[in-house]
Scaffold this motif. Sequence first.
Motif, mmCIF file in Angstrom:
data_model
loop_
_atom_site.group_PDB
_atom_site.id
_atom_site.type_symbol
_atom_site.label_atom_id
_atom_site.label_comp_id
_atom_site.label_asym_id
_atom_site.label_seq_id
_atom_site.Cartn_x
_atom_site.Cartn_y
_atom_site.Cartn_z
ATOM 1 N N CYS A 197 0.937 -1.192 0.063
ATOM 2 C CA CYS A 197 -0.019 -0.004 -0.008
ATOM 3 C C CYS A 197 0.838 1.334 -0.067
ATOM 4 C CB CYS A 197 -0.678 0.048 1.276
ATOM 5 S SG CYS A 197 -0.103 -0.135 2.695
ATOM 6 N N PRO A 198 1.770 1.424 -0.912
ATOM 7 C CA PRO A 198 2.583 2.573 -0.955
ATOM 8 C C PRO A 198 2.055 3.941 -0.907
ATOM 9 C CG PRO A 198 2.754 1.272 -3.183
ATOM 10 C CD PRO A 198 1.842 0.463 -2.339
ATOM 11 N N THR A 199 0.933 3.974 -1.339
ATOM 12 C CA THR A 199 0.371 5.317 -1.332
ATOM 13 C C THR A 199 -0.571 5.535 -0.055
ATOM 14 O OG1 THR A 199 -1.487 4.936 -2.771
ATOM 15 C CG2 THR A 199 0.634 5.548 -3.956
ATOM 16 N N ASP A 208 -5.718 1.895 8.452
ATOM 17 C CA ASP A 208 -6.845 1.268 7.930
ATOM 18 C C ASP A 208 -6.988 1.354 6.557
ATOM 19 O OD1 ASP A 208 -7.876 1.006 10.459
ATOM 20 O OD2 ASP A 208 -8.994 2.718 10.659
ATOM 21 N N GLU A 209 -6.570 2.402 5.847
ATOM 22 C CA GLU A 209 -6.377 2.303 4.355
ATOM 23 C C GLU A 209 -5.447 1.180 3.990
ATOM 24 O OE1 GLU A 209 -4.913 5.438 0.597
ATOM 25 O OE2 GLU A 209 -5.242 5.993 2.947
ATOM 26 N N CYS A 210 -4.346 0.840 4.400
ATOM 27 C CA CYS A 210 -3.183 0.001 4.082
ATOM 28 C C CYS A 210 -3.804 -1.412 4.495
ATOM 29 C CB CYS A 210 -1.723 0.191 4.871
ATOM 30 S SG CYS A 210 -0.551 -0.816 4.363
ATOM 31 N N TYR A 211 -4.557 -1.634 5.578
ATOM 32 C CA TYR A 211 -4.971 -2.682 5.823
ATOM 33 C C TYR A 211 -5.839 -3.414 4.909
ATOM 34 C CZ TYR A 211 -7.672 -6.114 8.886
ATOM 35 O OH TYR A 211 -8.146 -7.209 9.467
ATOM 36 N N THR A 212 -6.769 -2.262 4.439
ATOM 37 C CA THR A 212 -7.896 -2.796 3.260
ATOM 38 C C THR A 212 -7.165 -3.104 2.110
ATOM 39 O OG1 THR A 212 -9.579 -1.493 4.662
ATOM 40 C CG2 THR A 212 -9.833 -2.072 2.272
ATOM 41 N N GLU A 213 -6.191 -2.293 1.820
ATOM 42 C CA GLU A 213 -5.774 -2.583 0.518
ATOM 43 C C GLU A 213 -4.828 -3.836 0.442
ATOM 44 O OE1 GLU A 213 -3.254 0.815 -1.214
ATOM 45 O OE2 GLU A 213 -4.834 2.312 -0.736
ATOM 46 N N THR A 214 -4.096 -4.238 1.431
ATOM 47 C CA THR A 214 -3.229 -5.319 1.551
ATOM 48 C C THR A 214 -4.129 -6.661 1.610
ATOM 49 O OG1 THR A 214 -1.573 -4.154 2.704
ATOM 50 C CG2 THR A 214 -1.528 -6.558 2.894
ATOM 51 N N PRO A 272 -4.620 -10.239 -3.571
ATOM 52 C CA PRO A 272 -4.571 -11.747 -3.677
ATOM 53 C C PRO A 272 -2.937 -12.127 -3.175
ATOM 54 C CG PRO A 272 -6.126 -11.312 -5.238
ATOM 55 C CD PRO A 272 -5.584 -9.952 -4.957
ATOM 56 N N GLU A 273 -2.020 -11.629 -4.036
ATOM 57 C CA GLU A 273 -0.675 -12.062 -4.001
ATOM 58 C C GLU A 273 -0.030 -11.526 -2.879
ATOM 59 O OE1 GLU A 273 -0.944 -8.516 -6.860
ATOM 60 O OE2 GLU A 273 -2.284 -10.351 -6.174
ATOM 61 N N ALA A 274 -0.739 -10.512 -2.058
ATOM 62 C CA ALA A 274 -0.066 -9.676 -1.117
ATOM 63 C C ALA A 274 0.682 -10.475 -0.106
ATOM 64 C CB ALA A 274 -0.819 -8.603 -0.455
ATOM 65 N N MET A 275 1.793 -10.006 0.209
ATOM 66 C CA MET A 275 2.684 -10.650 1.383
ATOM 67 C C MET A 275 2.273 -9.510 2.583
ATOM 68 S SD MET A 275 6.120 -11.941 0.281
ATOM 69 C CE MET A 275 6.607 -10.474 -0.735
ATOM 70 N N TYR A 276 2.353 -9.716 3.429
ATOM 71 C CA TYR A 276 2.120 -8.987 4.894
ATOM 72 C C TYR A 276 2.802 -9.358 6.085
ATOM 73 C CZ TYR A 276 -1.736 -12.420 6.106
ATOM 74 O OH TYR A 276 -2.506 -13.436 6.260
#
Length: 507
Positions: free
Chosen positions: A444-446, A451-457, A461-465
């Motif tokens: 979620c670089p932008t 909360d915004e990053c959590y939702t985007e991540t 589907p391919e996200a590593m977190y």
Amino acid sequence: MTVADNPDKWQDIALGDGVLEGLWTNPVNGNSLAFTESNNGVMTDVNGDIHHFSYEVSDTGFTTDIKKYACLSCTEYDSLEFEVVAQEQGKIRVVLSTDETETVMNLTKTVQPELQHSYFFIDEPSSYYGVGHLEPSADKASLPVFYARIKGKDFNSTAINTQIEGNQLVLSELSEDFYSSFHDIDYNYVDLFFTHYIDGIKVLAQTEQGLAIELLHHNDLKAESQGISLLNPSELEDALMPQADVLIYSKVDKISAPALATGASYSGRFITEATTVGEEEYLIGGTVLTLESATKATTHIYSPKNQQTEERTLTLTQGADVLAVNDGTTTTEYSFFSNGEITWAARYFAESESYLAYPFMEVDTNLASANTLSDVIGIYQHQDAFISLDMKDTTNYMWLHGGGFGNYSELFDYQPSVDDFYSGRDLWKLDEQGRIQFISSYYCPTATSYDECYTETLATPEAMYFMRSLRPLHSEAGQTVFSYSFAVKSGASDYSYQSLRILNKVE
């Protein structure tokens, strides 16, 4: 009668490499100096405290840089200069020079006494410890090399089991395969495969306060990794160099099991086997034990991924020396240790003959609810001893900026300020329950908020977190014990765990 020294009888003594190796004692005050082949050593003072030093040999003496072992906040070395002025078999006479004084002393070559029974931690501030022990009556020892970083190889809570013969530790061959990444001449990452060997352990000192050893080890390059042209061949040469590390341990005492009060809550790690929370694989957890009665307690596992808590009921059996905790499928026995400041609850691992210990204290489960944003913003110093042996001058910090950016873990060789940084790798927030929540901003670089990053991540589907949660349990004199939850998805790995972390707020 006073006998004056006679400097006219002093000699020019030529010291060569290896002359100092071994243990030397000052009979007047009981101080001792142990020198190794690797130009490292330990000094034992009259109180039994053990200090690490490095040294250099000159034509007529040696200089030392003495520093408390693995001190996370010490930056000043005590540099001492010794001139050897007389020598006979097994004895040397030295002049210790500082900026203000000169002290003449005799040092006698001595044999390390036979080892005594003891328990000990690695002498580094930490949120949890591997507990080692010497058992001369059984001729065996278990030595945790806790977070001792070997070049190209990490040992995390690894215990080395040895036999005791008098004052020596005798080690059978111990090896383990691993791989490390390098750049080849085309700038591509390549994984090279090694076998790591522990070649020996030398006891440097044992006192009422602790134990010091020298760990000898090396890496061999496996056949399938030979012949690869690297961009920096010296990196491989360094990885294959024989290594010698000085490790210092502090003595701890095994104590009776503390009395537990109904209605009170205690810190530790009480879910010891893999479990599931919803659809998540949880490797381990349960950091708070709340007693409903003498034989019944509850614990909770929190998931930073789904932001939910699950309660588990535990059955307790309180003995004089151990506390047995059954989670419905597994019974875990905890022994207790004290270093004079904190009590630690430790689980025994029979296969490694060692313990893993976590802080055991009464805690306040409502402490987090009193948190405000202004309370938590700032710089925190980790008490987690995973700093590499060659980076002991650096300290691991967590910083929380008021704008919602921060870093959970960064190494610095100075104390940073919260205003020094604005855009970190992580975003964070203080949730409604007073937990500090972290998430990596990689997917979620932008994003400008947690909360915004959590939702985007989670929508990728391919996200590593990497998600973390810190809930305060006990705070005293700026030091806080947190219940720490971690969720990771990386490649084939997708799991969570829960543990304890200790941090000091420094700004």
